[in-house]
Design a protein around this motif. Structure first.
Motif, PDB file in Angstrom:
ATOM      1  N   ASN A  82     -19.298 -31.862   0.074  1.00 58.56           N
ATOM      2  CA  ASN A  82     -19.147 -31.389   1.445  1.00 58.56           C
ATOM      3  C   ASN A  82     -19.548 -29.912   1.542  1.00 58.56           C
ATOM      4  O   ASN A  82     -18.699 -29.053   1.700  1.00 58.56           O
ATOM      5  N   GLU A  96     -19.065 -40.100   8.264  1.00 57.83           N
ATOM      6  CA  GLU A  96     -19.530 -38.716   8.218  1.00 57.83           C
ATOM      7  C   GLU A  96     -20.000 -38.352   6.805  1.00 57.83           C
ATOM      8  O   GLU A  96     -20.977 -37.629   6.633  1.00 57.83           O
ATOM      9  N   LEU A  99     -23.454 -39.740   6.300  1.00 60.64           N
ATOM     10  CA  LEU A  99     -24.440 -38.908   6.994  1.00 60.64           C
ATOM     11  C   LEU A  99     -24.691 -37.590   6.259  1.00 60.64           C
ATOM     12  O   LEU A  99     -25.833 -37.137   6.145  1.00 60.64           O
ATOM     13  N   LEU A 100     -23.659 -36.978   5.749  1.00 58.29           N
ATOM     14  CA  LEU A 100     -23.800 -35.745   4.968  1.00 58.29           C
ATOM     15  C   LEU A 100     -24.631 -36.004   3.711  1.00 58.29           C
ATOM     16  O   LEU A 100     -25.528 -35.227   3.365  1.00 58.29           O
ATOM     17  N   THR A 101     -24.363 -37.123   3.050  1.00 54.39           N
ATOM     18  CA  THR A 101     -25.099 -37.487   1.843  1.00 54.39           C
ATOM     19  C   THR A 101     -26.580 -37.697   2.159  1.00 54.39           C
ATOM     20  O   THR A 101     -27.457 -37.231   1.428  1.00 54.39           O
ATOM     21  N   MET A 102     -26.861 -38.387   3.265  1.00 54.66           N
ATOM     22  CA  MET A 102     -28.256 -38.611   3.679  1.00 54.66           C
ATOM     23  C   MET A 102     -28.946 -37.287   3.983  1.00 54.66           C
ATOM     24  O   MET A 102     -30.104 -37.081   3.602  1.00 54.66           O
ATOM     25  N   ARG A 103     -28.259 -36.384   4.655  1.00 52.45           N
ATOM     26  CA  ARG A 103     -28.837 -35.071   4.975  1.00 52.45           C
ATOM     27  C   ARG A 103     -29.135 -34.292   3.697  1.00 52.45           C
ATOM     28  O   ARG A 103     -30.180 -33.664   3.586  1.00 52.45           O
ATOM     29  N   SER A 104     -28.234 -34.349   2.731  1.00 55.42           N
ATOM     30  CA  SER A 104     -28.453 -33.660   1.464  1.00 55.42           C
ATOM     31  C   SER A 104     -29.671 -34.227   0.740  1.00 55.42           C
ATOM     32  O   SER A 104     -30.510 -33.477   0.228  1.00 55.42           O
ATOM     33  N   GLN A 106     -32.213 -35.833   2.062  1.00 55.39           N
ATOM     34  CA  GLN A 106     -33.419 -35.484   2.818  1.00 55.39           C
ATOM     35  C   GLN A 106     -33.840 -34.053   2.535  1.00 55.39           C
ATOM     36  O   GLN A 106     -35.024 -33.755   2.389  1.00 55.39           O
ATOM     37  N   CYS A 107     -32.880 -33.147   2.414  1.00 55.35           N
ATOM     38  CA  CYS A 107     -33.178 -31.748   2.093  1.00 55.35           C
ATOM     39  C   CYS A 107     -33.873 -31.646   0.740  1.00 55.35           C
ATOM     40  O   CYS A 107     -34.858 -30.930   0.592  1.00 55.35           O
ATOM     41  N   ASP A 110     -37.456 -33.114   1.144  1.00 60.49           N
ATOM     42  CA  ASP A 110     -38.294 -32.198   1.910  1.00 60.49           C
ATOM     43  C   ASP A 110     -38.676 -30.959   1.113  1.00 60.49           C
ATOM     44  O   ASP A 110     -39.682 -30.317   1.378  1.00 60.49           O
TER      45      ASP A 110
END
Length: 115
Positions: A82, A96, A99-104, A106-107, A110
């Motif tokens: 987190n 949540e 979603l946080l894991t997916m965002r990490s 993706q970062c 990228d």
């Protein structure tokens, strides 16, 4: 033999005017790179480059001298943390947290990390 797993077999990507850092220890050199499907098919000089640049089915990235390098690898990471706040890690709901894991993830993707 170089492969990019998971890429559509008919995909064609052309990187033009890039400094190629080929991860061999050699100095970067200026050139172009063509990827077809999962395979890197040309590095340095790309045959029929002008025709490829005009083809609407080819994704063309103009490097303008930027560096193109192989993917980076991180041997140890935690996508699910987190934001590094371990004391609050258990406070997120399952949705949540996903979603946080997916965002990490993706970062990392990228930023050029491939594993």
């Amino acid at each position: 033999k170089y492969e990019i797993l998971g890429t559509h077999p008919e995909s064609r990507i052309l990187f033009t005017d890039v400094n190629i850092l080929d991860s061999t220890g050699q100095e970067p050199y200026r050139g172009d790179v063509l990827i077809e499907g999962e395979h890197i098919v040309a590095v340095g000089t790309v045959p029929k480059k002008e025709d490829l640049e005009k083809d609407p089915r080819v994704r063309v990235f103009q490097g303008k001298g930027r560096t193109l390098m192989s993917g980076l690898g991180d041997a140890h990471t935690h996508f699910t943390w987190n934001g590094g706040d371990l004391d609050r890690l258990g406070e997120l709901g399952v949705e949540e947290h996903v979603l946080l894991t997916m965002r990490s993830a993706q970062c990392f993707l990228d930023s050029g990390y491939t594993m």
